[in-house]
Motif scaffolding. Structure first.
Motif, short mmCIF file in Angstrom:
data_model
loop_
_atom_site.label_atom_id
_atom_site.label_comp_id
_atom_site.label_asym_id
_atom_site.label_seq_id
_atom_site.Cartn_x
_atom_site.Cartn_y
_atom_site.Cartn_z
N THR A 111 0.83 -1.21 0.00
CA THR A 111 0.00 0.00 0.00
C THR A 111 0.87 1.26 0.00
N GLU A 164 2.11 1.81 -3.46
CA GLU A 164 1.05 2.37 -4.31
C GLU A 164 0.93 3.87 -4.09
N LYS A 219 4.39 -5.54 -7.01
CA LYS A 219 3.75 -4.23 -6.97
C LYS A 219 4.69 -3.14 -7.48
N ALA A 245 4.00 -0.59 -10.66
CA ALA A 245 4.08 0.87 -10.51
C ALA A 245 5.11 1.48 -11.44
#
Length: 228
Positions: free
Chosen positions: A86, A89, A117, A121
């Protein structure tokens, strides 16, 4: 040193030290007198990271630098991989170079989901500074899903460096990685050479691709057009 936390570069650490030393300003509302003594659940820590990203939308450049530095500090001390995802992100929302540094450092995380992730990104940001790190992940990450995601991310770049980096995926024997390499090459080069691994590999190597129109779907072609 274990890879439990992100191995941030010296530059990142220095920047964070300079930018988050002050307890006032746009970051102050994310701190409380009880922060050092009260346990904050992973859900709360995720909410805090998302709130920082939302604040960054309306912040000026100087405030954004501070917010990114705060996120970088948080991820260094974060033990929960889902919270680290998170945070990444949220980091990806910011255009600052420090955000690119944090994302590249994330590729050293011990958790495959966090590394995946980062690849997503970096692919969305499409900043050329990410190409070497994505190329390394595409070739050598220990998790196949991360290698596939890094390969897909390289397809968002149109530079010769990204095209060359995709050779590793095309040379791999696994159909899933080859398929990702073909799709990424098609996107990065704008060339549609069918599903011929040999043809795209030639392009990645800077060679003239062989004629593919009359070739049967064997040999250098993907035996399975999609493994998913």
């Amino acid at each position: 040193m274990p890879r439990t936390h992100l191995l941030l570069t010296t530059a990142v650490l220095t920047a964070c030290g300079c930018l988050v030393g002050c307890q006032s300003g746009p970051l102050s509302r994310f701190r409380s007198d009880n922060e050092k003594t009260s346990y904050r659940t992973p859900t709360v820590r995720q909410q805090e990271a998302r709130a920082i990203a939302q604040q960054g939308v309306k912040a000026d450049a100087a405030q954004q630098e501070q917010l990114v530095a705060d996120l970088a500090r948080r991820i260094q001390n974060e033990s929960d991989p889902l919270v680290r995802e998170t945070i990444l992100e949220s980091v990806a929302v910011f255009p600052q170079p420090l955000a690119d540094d944090v994302l590249r450092a994330g590729l050293s995380d011990e958790d495959a989901g966090v590394r995946l992730k980062c690849c997503q990104a970096m692919g969305k940001r499409a900043n050329p500074v990410a190409i070497p790190a994505l190329a390394q992940a595409s070739r050598s990450d220990e998790d196949l899903d991360v290698r596939i995601e890094a390969t897909r991310a390289l397809g968002n770049f149109t530079s010769p460096q990204a095209v060359q980096a995709l050779a590793g995926a095309l040379e791999d024997s696994r159909p899933a990685l080859q398929y990702a390499g073909v799709q990424a090459m098609r996107s990065a080069t704008g060339q549609d050479l069918g599903n011929s691994v040999d043809a795209y590999l030639a392009v990645a190597r800077g060679e003239q691709p062989p004629a593919v129109a009359s070739k049967p779907a064997t040999g250098g072609y993907l035996r399975r057009l999609s493994p998913f």
